[in-house]
Design an enzyme around this catalytic site. Structure first.
Site, PDB file in Angstrom:
ATOM      1  CD  GLN B 259      44.489  12.136  -4.417  1.00 26.36           C
ATOM      2  OE1 GLN B 259      44.791  13.298  -3.721  1.00 26.36           O
ATOM      3  NE2 GLN B 259      44.848  11.035  -4.467  1.00 26.36           N
ATOM      4  CG  HIS B 262      48.654  10.801  -7.687  1.00 27.30           C
ATOM      5  ND1 HIS B 262      49.924  10.734  -7.248  1.00 27.30           N
ATOM      6  CD2 HIS B 262      48.217  11.550  -6.773  1.00 27.30           C
ATOM      7  CE1 HIS B 262      50.254  11.244  -6.475  1.00 27.30           C
ATOM      8  NE2 HIS B 262      49.175  12.048  -6.035  1.00 27.30           N
ATOM      9  CD  GLU B 327      45.900   7.976  -0.184  1.00 26.25           C
ATOM     10  OE1 GLU B 327      45.335   8.039  -1.138  1.00 26.25           O
ATOM     11  OE2 GLU B 327      47.039   7.927  -0.360  1.00 26.25           O
ATOM     12  CG  HIS B 328      45.015  12.202   0.374  1.00 28.34           C
ATOM     13  ND1 HIS B 328      45.183  11.526  -0.659  1.00 28.34           N
ATOM     14  CD2 HIS B 328      46.181  12.416   1.263  1.00 28.34           C
ATOM     15  CE1 HIS B 328      46.442  11.056  -0.741  1.00 28.34           C
ATOM     16  NE2 HIS B 328      47.114  11.708   0.362  1.00 28.34           N
ATOM     17  CG  ASP B 361      50.612  14.933  -1.741  1.00 26.20           C
ATOM     18  OD1 ASP B 361      50.241  13.892  -1.207  1.00 26.20           O
ATOM     19  OD2 ASP B 361      50.098  15.177  -3.041  1.00 26.20           O
ATOM     20  CG  HIS B 420      51.751 -23.068  30.738  1.00 25.35           C
ATOM     21  ND1 HIS B 420      51.730 -24.155  29.899  1.00 25.35           N
ATOM     22  CD2 HIS B 420      51.714 -21.919  29.890  1.00 25.35           C
ATOM     23  CE1 HIS B 420      52.045 -23.619  28.629  1.00 25.35           C
ATOM     24  NE2 HIS B 420      52.155 -22.369  28.637  1.00 25.35           N
TER      25      HIS B 420
END
Lengths: 432, 432
Positions: B259, B262, B327-328, B361, B420
């Site tokens: 991680q 990145h 996220e993960h 991934d 209406h």
């Protein structure tokens, strides 16, 4: 009102102009909104009290006055006519039933390599619902925004509604109660959006904010987006009616005006294959306008943005409809289901001559919060999906990892992400 | 790296600081982007050529040079190692299979009042896919963004990718080809987003734009939103690993570094119930960092944003994970499926000790485009749902209208929308 005839040479230019018609001018309020949000973040409830006194025309006695109590709701709703409450309940029940049918199933996906894969849906923890306090304080909107959240399983539904003079619309409160709203605050504007997004001592923050509002509310939603989710910023409403000459021109005329009476920026378009019918509808619109309570608004909308389009054949009408991608579509044709199959883009469709769009605004069951301004090309109406999110998951055994891991290592190396590759390679059996 | 111990008095303050940590500073580029978009709208392809020469470091010979031809793709991909193409194909096949399982069914909802109600899913007509040209030109991202669109049934998938010096990454082109991308343009930046949204003489407009990009691309997507749909603006990536002492500390360390490699803003967090294991992982991270090609980046991320949290018991870890909404999420626990049931908010979960996040991934099948920065509280990973939209529909007979119409009339009158009410009332049988 624009008359277009597909048989003429100037049609394409006229239709393109209709497509590009700007129906809204957005005031620049970003700096003012940023200031209000900063104040609420810095000073919490104190800023809410200040803003309410400054913008909403009344001075709360204290923080406690911002929350609407169960007793206040009971007192306010006690005077509502039973017939009206029954209508509200019928609407709520039908909306609930339709949205319950939308609830998706969790997935477990079979896998040839022996892993287990899946996707799980869970509800949001907390949602904020903005309800405008002015002319657009519609109980039907409370049902349409809150019920999908409730059906999805959202635990907290916090409603904010500005209360000019401190007073609230009883039917709005009744709708909130029926829809399962868990908290009601008499606050509005950018300050209410800020309080929902960031929380204050007296209002817990939410995860997503939905509901219509003025330019300040729309800009505040834009600015808090990311911190919380938001719904799309709705533009003026619109309808496209496809009707042949077997319809009653007066029905079509009133359907067009039902759209036009929303506001001067609304748009109503008739597409027909019969010139005489087009004339009859145009005349009926003028006749109906004279007796309509909101005739001034509807007339302005019809003159500015209304259109009647004459086509040679229905396939041409379907193609034009796909280019318009309307929020609402009435198919008043002999085989409306077959016609719907030709339509790729529309927020909501109403089939047959007994199905005016207004039925969908209140009681049919599907949501009346719909994509406007040609966004039905890529967007959808509000639904339970707006109050759920997905978690995908993967479970791998040593054997499963061995089956697909080497491909992951190859791709990670090709992308230059060596720790990615190594996290897989370390777990693989020794090559042999 | 932050060490937190749930047994200590200062834990809550430390954890709150971790939650609020800003991991990104966004440059203000809105004025520059607005100018580029205005230029593309006004001058089309000519503006694209100018911007490409100005920002992308090469001067196209003409408009024709912007489109990547089938021959160019064939030539560029001919040199790719067969093993790598096979890995790409395995990834694509698994991603396709998982996303095909997501495809929802149309609904027809039974109705007690005799109407027919339904909801229909249709694919978007055209999608634009932004692929960064720099260090983040990842073939896996092309698969993850394009395949869900293809599986959804999108007809046109137009990819844009900046080409410094005019050159493109062969594996990115191979991924585009495998994923069913229908057009590739070597343009990038805000100008590419503007071209996709508004169209030029040589590039037809799309309905939605997805894919990651730099600050200019993100701001351009923000500015064209409404004209087209966009995906969410992704922040820095993150992982939370829940691991007990029965795991190999080195496995966990490399997972954290996968991680962290990145970029410097990425975040890796370990939560464990064993202080000795926490120490062992911390030591293993330092040891692995020394030999990692992207060790400088990963080390910076780990020092700035990494964390090891010690809990007394697993329920505490689940509660903290829900607050982080990562996220993960790796669940390296003896009963990971049971643990997942305690988690309400996570983009993607990886279960067991044989399931490093890097598997997801590339090849597991679920999407790797996931909600970052705690937005998993309300948002989901990319899926076929992003490339479909819903049309609800209602068909009413005269009897169906008579059953529910009066309630619509009552509510419309209460809201002051008389046209209406009238559009329904006109069609009701005479009261008798």
């Amino acid at each position: 009102m624009m008359r277009l005839d597909a048989r003429t040479a100037e049609f394409e230019a006229g239709f393109a102009a209709l497509l590009d018609q700007a129906r809204e001018t957005t005031a620049r309020v970003d700096a003012a909104v940023a200031e209000i949000i900063a104040a609420v973040r810095a000073r919490g409830d104190a800023a809410l009290l200040d803003c309410t006194a400054r913008f909403d025309g009344w001075t709360p006695a204290g923080v406690g006055a911002l929350k609407v109590s169960a007793e206040e709701i009971a007192a306010a709703t006690a005077g509502i006519a039973p017939g009206l409450l029954k209508a509200l309940d019928l609407a709520a029940s039908r909306i609930e039933r339709f949205h319950a049918a939308q609830k998706p199933e969790d997935l477990v996906v079979p896998d040839p390599a022996g892993l287990t894969l899946g996707m799980r849906w869970t509800a949001l923890d907390a949602v904020g619902l903005y309800v405008p306090g002015g002319k657009a304080a519609y109980p039907s909107s409370v049902l349409m925004n809150a019920l999908p959240a409730r059906v999805a399983g959202v635990g907290r539904i916090a409603m904010v509604v500005p209360a000019p003079g401190g007073a609230l619309n009883p039917l709005v409160l009744a709708a909130a109660q029926r829809a399962g709203v868990t908290e009601v605050y008499r606050i509005g504007g950018a300050q209410a959006v800020a309080a929902l997004a960031w929380g204050t001592a007296s209002i817990a923050p939410v995860d997503r904010i939905v509901g219509p509002g003025n330019a300040y509310v729309a800009e505040a939603k834009r600015q808090v987006f990311g911190r919380v989710g938001i719904d799309s910023i709705a533009g003026p409403s619109e309808v496209v009616v496809l009707a042949d000459a077997t319809n009653d021109p007066r029905h079509v005329a009133v359907d067009l005006l039902a759209q036009a009476e929303h506001d001067e920026s609304a748009q109503a378009i008739l597409i027909t294959d019969d010139a005489g019918f087009a004339d009859a509808v145009a005349a009926a619109v003028d006749a109906e306008l004279a007796s309509l309570p909101r005739g001034a608004i509807a007339g302005e909308s019809w003159r500015r943005h209304g259109a009647i389009i004459l086509v040679r054949a229905w396939p041409e009408a379907f193609a034009l409809t796909n280019r318009l991608a309307p929020e609402h579509l009435q198919l008043m044709l002999p085989e409306p289901a077959a016609a719907l199959r030709e339509i790729r883009h529309a927020g909501a469709a109403f089939l047959g001559r007994w199905c005016p769009e207004a039925l969908g605004d209140y009681v049919a069951g599907p949501n009346h919060v719909l994509p406007t301004g040609r966004t039905a090309r890529f967007a959808s109406g509000l639904s339970v999906f707006d109050f759920l999110k997905r978690t995908t998951w993967v479970e791998a055994s040593a054997a499963g990892l061995a089956a697909i891991g080497p491909a992951a290592v190859a791709l990670a190396e090709a992308e230059g992400l060596h720790a990615h590759g190594r996290s897989v390679a370390l777990r693989l059996p020794p090559a042999g």
